[in-house]
Structures are given as C-alpha cells and as structure tokens.
Write an enzyme that holds these catalytic residues in place. Structure first.
Site, short mmCIF file in Angstrom:
data_model
loop_
_atom_site.label_atom_id
_atom_site.label_comp_id
_atom_site.label_asym_id
_atom_site.label_seq_id
_atom_site.Cartn_x
_atom_site.Cartn_y
_atom_site.Cartn_z
N ASP A 1 -6.83 2.71 -26.20
CA ASP A 1 -7.63 2.30 -24.91
C ASP A 1 -7.40 3.67 -24.16
O ASP A 1 -6.36 4.54 -24.30
CB ASP A 1 -6.74 1.27 -24.00
CG ASP A 1 -7.15 0.09 -24.51
OD1 ASP A 1 -8.25 0.11 -25.19
OD2 ASP A 1 -6.53 -0.83 -24.05
N ARG B 1 -2.06 -7.73 -21.50
CA ARG B 1 -2.86 -7.47 -22.88
C ARG B 1 -2.08 -6.64 -23.53
O ARG B 1 -2.51 -6.48 -24.77
CB ARG B 1 -4.03 -6.82 -22.14
CG ARG B 1 -3.96 -5.68 -21.43
CD ARG B 1 -5.16 -4.83 -20.93
NE ARG B 1 -6.33 -4.95 -21.87
CZ ARG B 1 -6.39 -3.77 -22.85
NH1 ARG B 1 -5.48 -2.90 -22.77
NH2 ARG B 1 -7.38 -3.90 -23.57
N GLU C 1 0.19 -7.98 8.69
CA GLU C 1 0.49 -6.60 8.90
C GLU C 1 1.33 -5.77 7.76
O GLU C 1 1.26 -4.53 7.63
CB GLU C 1 0.90 -6.25 10.26
CG GLU C 1 1.19 -4.86 10.62
CD GLU C 1 -0.12 -4.01 10.63
OE1 GLU C 1 -0.09 -2.71 10.43
OE2 GLU C 1 -1.18 -4.49 10.66
N PRO D 1 0.84 -1.21 0.13
CA PRO D 1 0.01 0.16 -0.03
C PRO D 1 0.56 1.38 0.01
O PRO D 1 0.32 2.19 -0.39
CB PRO D 1 -0.87 -0.17 1.39
CG PRO D 1 -0.87 -1.52 1.58
CD PRO D 1 0.44 -2.05 1.16
#
Length: 246
Positions: free
Chosen positions: A168, A153, A116, A89
């Site tokens: 895209d 992709r 954690e 994160p």
C-alpha cells in the site's frame, strides 16, 4: 486483537464496525470490539461527565472520574495491559507507521473526547495522545474509526491477501504506483505495454519507477526520509529529467 472504545456516542460505531473488512474480521473472530458509553461510569446522579474549567474559559471539560473508572473496569476485564490512546488535536499526528505499531498490540483502548477538551489528569491515564490531523473535529469518534480501520487491516488474515497491505501507499515509504485492469484499451486509453508483456523484471522496475514518480510529484517530503538503493536513485534521476522536459 481486542479493541475497547470509550465514547458518549456508541451508535456512531454501529455501521463502520459491522460492514466491509472490519465486520468480516469480527465475524471471523480476528477482532473483538467493545464500544462503551463512559457516561455509564459517572458517579454523578445526573450522569454528568463534563464540568466548567477552573480559572474560567470557554466550553466544558471531560471529568477525570468517569474515564478513570471506565479504564479500571476495562483493565480488570482484560487479559493483558492495554495500550490506551487518547484522541486529541494536540496529539502526535497519526500515520501508517503508527498504524503498523498499533497492529502489533493485543489490546487497544480508544478514548473519544468531546466538548472543549479534557481534564489534564486524564492524560496521566493514557499511553498515547494521537491526532488524526491538523484540524479539529466535533469529537474523537470519527478519528477513532479511521485509526481502527487503518490498524485492523494490517492484522494477519484480515485482508484476503496479506501482501496487499505491504504494498500500500505509505507502507513502503512511497506512494503506490498506478494500477490497471482489463480491458487493455478503453476508448483509446491504453494500459502501459510493459504491464502486458509478461516480463516480470521490467514490470517490477516500471512499478518502482512510477512509485518514485508519483511520490516525487505529489509528496516530495516523503523522499527526504527514504533510504534509497542505487537503483532507486538512478530511477529517480530519470524521473526528474523526464518531468523537467515535459
């Protein structure tokens, strides 16, 4: 491309890696994926991979030893030095530019954390620390799946039409323009006439203008870093005037 995934939950990858585009890429031997449970590399008799943090604190940390030994095994088995990505994160936010960068590599390794957090020494073993976004997931598995899909992709021959990825949203620096298919009129909802008149120059101009419009309305932050041509500047001004008058 070869991809190795280090995870405590390898069964989570069975569906995403066997269906749709990723499954076809593996079948066509454009992609070689190895999902490994790094618990198998623990030297602890109970195969423990986590422990309490020094100095106290909530939760458990992943130990450095199983990750180190798993990476050593992968590198000894590999033809080239892999790029090692730690899902965290606190990492750099993942985006299309990063996916394009990853797609240039021959070998990627994704480390899916849990609990954690990590023993800090694990960070010295990786090349990239990446986050899916500004939120916390239970583990890194879902984030790794998203990054793998977004990266694979972009590989040549993976999509049926290689031009698809180039146009895209985010690949061009703009959100993609609206698109339509048949019928031309469905219960009074009509396809814009410009798309059916066969004038390719006008169609291209409409598509660019509508990409600018959608980006201006939904993601104006993207326009701040976009290098615009004079045509784009002109069309954007038209969009702003049109939207202001609504």
């Amino acid at each position: 491309m070869r991809i190795d995934v280090l995870t405590l939950f390898p069964r989570m990858f069975e569906g995403p890696l066997t269906e749709s585009i990723l499954g076809k890429a593996i079948d066509k031997e454009l992609l070689d994926v190895h999902v490994r449970n790094f618990r198998d590399f623990s030297t602890n008799k109970h195969q423990q991979v986590d422990d309490y943090p020094y100095g106290g604190g909530a939760g458990m940390l992943l130990k450095v030893q199983p990750i180190h030994d798993a990476l050593t095994f992968i590198k000894e088995d590999a033809r080239t030095q892999p790029r090692v990505i730690l899902l965290d994160p606190a990492g750099k936010p993942f985006n299309q530019e990063m996916a394009e960068d990853f797609s240039e590599e021959e070998h990627l390794v994704f480390i899916c954390g849990h609990y954690e957090g990590y023993d800090e020494r694990i960070r010295s073993l990786v090349t990239d620390e990446v986050s899916l976004g500004d939120y916390v997931l239970t583990g890194g598995e879902l984030g790794a799946m998203v990054m793998i899909d977004a990266t694979v992709r972009l590989l040549p021959e993976v999509l049926g039409n290689d031009e698809s990825a180039k146009t895209d949203s985010h690949s061009t620096g703009l959100l993609e323009h609206p698109q339509y298919t048949r019928p031309a009129n469905y219960e009074g909802m009509e396809v814009p006439h410009v798309l059916t008149n066969g004038n390719h120059k006008l169609i291209a101009e409409w598509q660019l203008k509508e990409s600018l419009r959608r980006t201006f309305l939904r993601r104006p932050d993207m326009l701040e870093s976009l290098e615009m041509t004079k045509e784009m500047e002109k069309l954007l001004e038209e969009v702003k005037k049109e939207e202001k008058s609504i």
